[in-house]
Design an enzyme around this catalytic site. Sequence first.
Site, PDB file in Angstrom:
ATOM      1  CE  LYS A   1      16.845 -37.720 -18.653  1.00 53.92           C
ATOM      2  NZ  LYS A   1      18.008 -36.906 -18.258  1.00 53.92           N
TER       3      LYS A   1
ATOM      4  CE  LYS B   1      18.638 -37.307 -22.743  1.00 57.28           C
ATOM      5  NZ  LYS B   1      19.537 -37.990 -21.794  1.00 57.28           N
TER       6      LYS B   1
ATOM      7  CB  THR C   1      19.108 -38.643 -14.946  1.00 60.11           C
ATOM      8  OG1 THR C   1      19.453 -38.906 -16.301  1.00 60.11           O
ATOM      9  CG2 THR C   1      18.880 -37.151 -14.798  1.00 60.11           C
TER      10      THR C   1
ATOM     11  CB  ALA D   1      28.110 -33.273 -21.146  1.00 59.38           C
TER      12      ALA D   1
ATOM     13  CE1 TYR E   1      26.173 -23.231 -19.524  1.00 56.93           C
ATOM     14  CE2 TYR E   1      27.100 -22.475 -21.598  1.00 56.93           C
ATOM     15  CZ  TYR E   1      26.169 -22.342 -20.585  1.00 56.93           C
ATOM     16  OH  TYR E   1      25.244 -21.327 -20.626  1.00 56.93           O
TER      17      TYR E   1
END
Length: 356
Positions: free
Chosen positions: A197, A111, A254, A146, A49
Amino acid sequence: MAQLTILGAGSWGSALAMVLAENGHEVTLWSHNEYHAQMMQETRQNTRYLEQLTFPENVTITADLATAVRDAALINFVVPTKAIRQVAQQIKPYLKDKRTDEWPIIMHSSKGLEQKTYLRISEVLTEELNLTEEHPVVVLSGPSHAEEVANHDVTAITAASQSLEAAERVQQYFMTDDFRVYTNRDVIGVETGGALKNIIALGAGILAGTGYGDNAKAALVTRGLAEISRLGIAVGADPLTFMGLSGVGDLIVTATSSHSRNWRAGYQIGQGAPIDTVEEQMGMVVEGMATTIAGYEVAQKLHVEMPITTAIYEVITEQTTPQAAIQQLMRRDKKGEVHFTDLQSVLTPLEQDKGE
């Protein structure tokens, strides 16, 4: 230093584990996958990841929940929304015998909205762990890729809780020279902004994949923020929260970056990829897909006008095409930009602050 636990070893959980460890804390990072946990512990990397990150030595990685939470002063849920309730149920037996003075801070950095119940994540955790006003959930949210946190890019986010003391403790744990944390009491607004969002980010990706440019993106983000605020106010949020990091800040980062898995998923949809294969191709959970459905259903239930959310919902449920949805939005009846009721919602708390 405190023993702090991150539940969820995806990209965001791994980045947050690094932040805490570099602040000098002993950190336990839990993965639900035993093989994944073993590989990370041995290699000190999360190549699945977040390959650019190397875990400091004060990060212990495990697949055993009991080990992860037993002595933790803080437990941070960083798992997909659909897994929050299940993981909370699994850790509950390990917390039941703790005294009040031993009770860890329960927080989350995810989220989304739970499907069917439409509960915010803090509500799910409160329900499953029988939390009280004495020990409310803390929410960590804001504009934060991240990958950039792992590279020590400057980042600013919000820790929100009904308990300012708990939010300030989280602020203290996470605050570094390149990771700035603000506090906020508006849990509803912070969670709602963080969840919704993702819908607009999905739409921004669809626009890009369909071939539209910056004008369309700016229109979508701006009008998308109006929808987020409208629904947030309807469920009890402070409208000013949506002007902050967990509102417009998170929306910008985002909806305008290819780092965003929601944007990338939307881009694939705009390019014509079959809806049922998009998340599989991403290799990670795309929260915007489920949140679009939940957000649309909540808006219908509360009679809140959300035309962009409705259009994205119809695209991902294959009721229409991206091109047709865009044309439908552009051909809506003429309107003023600011509704009187929306303006009043913003002005009222300002007037109260002035004592008027």
